[in-house]
Design a protein around this motif. Sequence first.
Motif, PDB file in Angstrom:
ATOM      1  N   PRO A 142      19.368 -47.029  15.637  1.00  0.00           N
ATOM      2  CA  PRO A 142      18.851 -45.708  16.013  1.00  0.00           C
ATOM      3  C   PRO A 142      19.193 -44.614  15.008  1.00  0.00           C
ATOM      4  CG  PRO A 142      19.738 -46.833  17.934  1.00  0.00           C
ATOM      5  CD  PRO A 142      20.103 -47.676  16.745  1.00  0.00           C
ATOM      6  N   VAL A 143      20.396 -44.635  14.475  1.00  0.00           N
ATOM      7  CA  VAL A 143      20.802 -43.597  13.520  1.00  0.00           C
ATOM      8  C   VAL A 143      20.027 -43.745  12.222  1.00  0.00           C
ATOM      9  CG1 VAL A 143      22.720 -42.635  12.199  1.00  0.00           C
ATOM     10  CG2 VAL A 143      23.092 -43.395  14.545  1.00  0.00           C
ATOM     11  N   PHE A 144      19.952 -44.949  11.689  1.00  0.00           N
ATOM     12  CA  PHE A 144      19.239 -45.150  10.432  1.00  0.00           C
ATOM     13  C   PHE A 144      17.742 -44.925  10.625  1.00  0.00           C
ATOM     14  CE2 PHE A 144      17.667 -47.344   6.657  1.00  0.00           C
ATOM     15  CZ  PHE A 144      18.572 -46.906   5.703  1.00  0.00           C
ATOM     16  N   ALA A 145      17.224 -45.260  11.793  1.00  0.00           N
ATOM     17  CA  ALA A 145      15.812 -44.996  12.082  1.00  0.00           C
ATOM     18  C   ALA A 145      15.522 -43.507  12.029  1.00  0.00           C
ATOM     19  CB  ALA A 145      15.455 -45.569  13.458  1.00  0.00           C
ATOM     20  N   ASP A 146      16.439 -42.697  12.536  1.00  0.00           N
ATOM     21  CA  ASP A 146      16.275 -41.237  12.447  1.00  0.00           C
ATOM     22  C   ASP A 146      16.340 -40.767  11.001  1.00  0.00           C
ATOM     23  OD1 ASP A 146      16.055 -41.087  15.191  1.00  0.00           O
ATOM     24  OD2 ASP A 146      18.094 -40.360  15.526  1.00  0.00           O
ATOM     25  N   PHE A 147      17.232 -41.369  10.218  1.00  0.00           N
ATOM     26  CA  PHE A 147      17.336 -41.017   8.807  1.00  0.00           C
ATOM     27  C   PHE A 147      16.021 -41.298   8.078  1.00  0.00           C
ATOM     28  CE2 PHE A 147      18.098 -42.748   4.495  1.00  0.00           C
ATOM     29  CZ  PHE A 147      18.540 -41.594   3.867  1.00  0.00           C
ATOM     30  N   MET A 148      15.416 -42.439   8.358  1.00  0.00           N
ATOM     31  CA  MET A 148      14.171 -42.799   7.673  1.00  0.00           C
ATOM     32  C   MET A 148      13.023 -41.874   8.072  1.00  0.00           C
ATOM     33  SD  MET A 148      14.487 -45.320   5.501  1.00  0.00           S
ATOM     34  CE  MET A 148      12.981 -46.297   5.433  1.00  0.00           C
ATOM     35  N   GLU A 149      12.976 -41.471   9.324  1.00  0.00           N
ATOM     36  CA  GLU A 149      11.948 -40.515   9.747  1.00  0.00           C
ATOM     37  C   GLU A 149      12.149 -39.179   9.028  1.00  0.00           C
ATOM     38  OE1 GLU A 149      10.335 -38.134  13.718  1.00  0.00           O
ATOM     39  OE2 GLU A 149      11.998 -39.547  13.890  1.00  0.00           O
ATOM     40  N   ALA A 150      13.391 -38.715   8.971  1.00  0.00           N
ATOM     41  CA  ALA A 150      13.685 -37.454   8.288  1.00  0.00           C
ATOM     42  C   ALA A 150      13.359 -37.553   6.807  1.00  0.00           C
ATOM     43  CB  ALA A 150      15.157 -37.090   8.490  1.00  0.00           C
ATOM     44  N   TYR A 151      13.608 -38.712   6.224  1.00  0.00           N
ATOM     45  CA  TYR A 151      13.281 -38.906   4.811  1.00  0.00           C
ATOM     46  C   TYR A 151      11.778 -38.763   4.584  1.00  0.00           C
ATOM     47  CZ  TYR A 151      13.123 -40.803   0.118  1.00  0.00           C
ATOM     48  OH  TYR A 151      12.914 -40.944  -1.236  1.00  0.00           O
ATOM     49  N   ASP A 244      24.018 -37.097   8.878  1.00  0.00           N
ATOM     50  CA  ASP A 244      24.515 -35.716   8.958  1.00  0.00           C
ATOM     51  C   ASP A 244      24.384 -35.003   7.618  1.00  0.00           C
ATOM     52  OD1 ASP A 244      25.137 -36.064  11.600  1.00  0.00           O
ATOM     53  OD2 ASP A 244      27.284 -36.361  11.283  1.00  0.00           O
ATOM     54  N   THR A 245      24.694 -35.706   6.538  1.00  0.00           N
ATOM     55  CA  THR A 245      24.631 -35.101   5.214  1.00  0.00           C
ATOM     56  C   THR A 245      23.202 -34.784   4.804  1.00  0.00           C
ATOM     57  OG1 THR A 245      26.635 -36.271   4.522  1.00  0.00           O
ATOM     58  CG2 THR A 245      25.206 -35.429   2.778  1.00  0.00           C
ATOM     59  N   CYS A 246      22.291 -35.657   5.174  1.00  0.00           N
ATOM     60  CA  CYS A 246      20.916 -35.528   4.698  1.00  0.00           C
ATOM     61  C   CYS A 246      19.996 -34.800   5.673  1.00  0.00           C
ATOM     62  CB  CYS A 246      20.342 -36.910   4.394  1.00  0.00           C
ATOM     63  SG  CYS A 246      21.223 -37.766   3.068  1.00  0.00           S
ATOM     64  N   TYR A 247      20.488 -34.526   6.887  1.00  0.00           N
ATOM     65  CA  TYR A 247      19.642 -33.860   7.872  1.00  0.00           C
ATOM     66  C   TYR A 247      19.739 -32.356   7.657  1.00  0.00           C
ATOM     67  CZ  TYR A 247      16.946 -33.929  12.203  1.00  0.00           C
ATOM     68  OH  TYR A 247      15.931 -33.834  13.127  1.00  0.00           O
ATOM     69  N   GLN A 248      19.123 -31.906   6.579  1.00  0.00           N
ATOM     70  CA  GLN A 248      19.202 -30.503   6.189  1.00  0.00           C
ATOM     71  C   GLN A 248      17.994 -30.148   5.335  1.00  0.00           C
ATOM     72  OE1 GLN A 248      21.676 -29.556   2.653  1.00  0.00           O
ATOM     73  NE2 GLN A 248      22.635 -31.569   2.975  1.00  0.00           N
ATOM     74  N   ASP A 249      17.804 -28.876   5.129  1.00  0.00           N
ATOM     75  CA  ASP A 249      16.798 -28.399   4.187  1.00  0.00           C
ATOM     76  C   ASP A 249      17.360 -28.584   2.779  1.00  0.00           C
ATOM     77  OD1 ASP A 249      15.063 -26.989   2.572  1.00  0.00           O
ATOM     78  OD2 ASP A 249      14.904 -25.263   3.915  1.00  0.00           O
ATOM     79  N   PHE A 250      16.673 -29.369   1.965  1.00  0.00           N
ATOM     80  CA  PHE A 250      17.176 -29.681   0.638  1.00  0.00           C
ATOM     81  C   PHE A 250      16.850 -28.611  -0.405  1.00  0.00           C
ATOM     82  CE2 PHE A 250      17.295 -34.613   1.146  1.00  0.00           C
ATOM     83  CZ  PHE A 250      18.504 -34.500   1.824  1.00  0.00           C
ATOM     84  N   ALA A 251      16.301 -27.486   0.002  1.00  0.00           N
ATOM     85  CA  ALA A 251      15.888 -26.475  -0.971  1.00  0.00           C
ATOM     86  C   ALA A 251      17.049 -26.074  -1.878  1.00  0.00           C
ATOM     87  CB  ALA A 251      15.326 -25.250  -0.257  1.00  0.00           C
ATOM     88  N   ASN A 252      18.216 -25.813  -1.292  1.00  0.00           N
ATOM     89  CA  ASN A 252      19.370 -25.415  -2.102  1.00  0.00           C
ATOM     90  C   ASN A 252      19.856 -26.566  -2.984  1.00  0.00           C
ATOM     91  OD1 ASN A 252      19.390 -22.827  -1.021  1.00  0.00           O
ATOM     92  ND2 ASN A 252      20.812 -23.364   0.617  1.00  0.00           N
ATOM     93  N   VAL A 253      19.777 -27.781  -2.455  1.00  0.00           N
ATOM     94  CA  VAL A 253      20.190 -28.946  -3.242  1.00  0.00           C
ATOM     95  C   VAL A 253      19.268 -29.115  -4.437  1.00  0.00           C
ATOM     96  CG1 VAL A 253      20.659 -31.422  -3.187  1.00  0.00           C
ATOM     97  CG2 VAL A 253      21.047 -30.048  -1.133  1.00  0.00           C
TER      98      VAL A 253
END
Length: 290
Positions: A142-151, A244-253
């Motif tokens: 479930p966690v990695f599935a959420d990561f892939m959707e966010a990606y 948690d690290t990647c669930y963000q707006d990457f604009a600043n990154v």
Amino acid sequence: MITKALKNRYADAPRAADFTIDQAWETYSTAEHDRWDRLFRRQREVTKGRACQTVLDAMAALELSASGIPDMEKLSDRLEAVTGWRIVPVAALVPDEIFFDHLANRRFPAGAFIRPEAEFDYLQEPDIFHDIFGHVPMLASPVFADFMEAYGKGGRRAMKLGQLHSLARLYWYTVEFGLIREAGGLRIYGAGILSSPNETVFALEDDSPNRIGFDLARIMSTKYIIDDFQQSYFVIDSFEALLDTCYQDFANVYAEMKERPDFEAHEVVPGDEVITRGTLAYFKARQAGR
């Protein structure tokens, strides 16, 4: 590379607007099913004690086995019941915008073809074995599935911002070639490693590659190679930490990336957490509360 004959297997198959095709599972030959079975048995054996527990548990839950090439429709029904994801057959690699749209809607595009016998040990373009054995088990987390959707959702924005190369590096060093700290050591979750018998051993046991603690900006600044074993692997502490690290707006990154130099795949740079057998021993002791 895929041979001309293999490309012709799906060359005339009608493609939907999203590049999906009919898997036509009933048309696989006995030799193709046998090839899947031999690939599966070999890789299942070599990943014992090396793949992370999430992968091993998912293979059992999804009933992945050496009993012929999976029917993606039936496999999708089992996967969807767990995380809402489905696997959709495609003839070859799809355009970036199509790929991201599939991920953003919890669909994973998987090549429907299986490698020819002459490329049993290695092929450059991902086939059904790489996509199903390598990628699908992690989609049952479930966690990695959420990561892939966010990606997938982030991919569409990265294209608009001209930062697709930065986001592609994140995919490469996690989804394809990621390692995780587990059971007092390192384990594999990246599909590019999981589907390769030689890299499965190399990634964990060879002394030559760098194994570096996960750092988002560092990864997005690091080049990668596509025609050999990786020279650096990045290690996450948990899938929750990755999300948690990647669930963000990457604009600043992305803005930071424009000011940073690119690193070569083999480089170790100041600030890297280089993971050695000694640091793993410390990690194991810390887990045990000592």
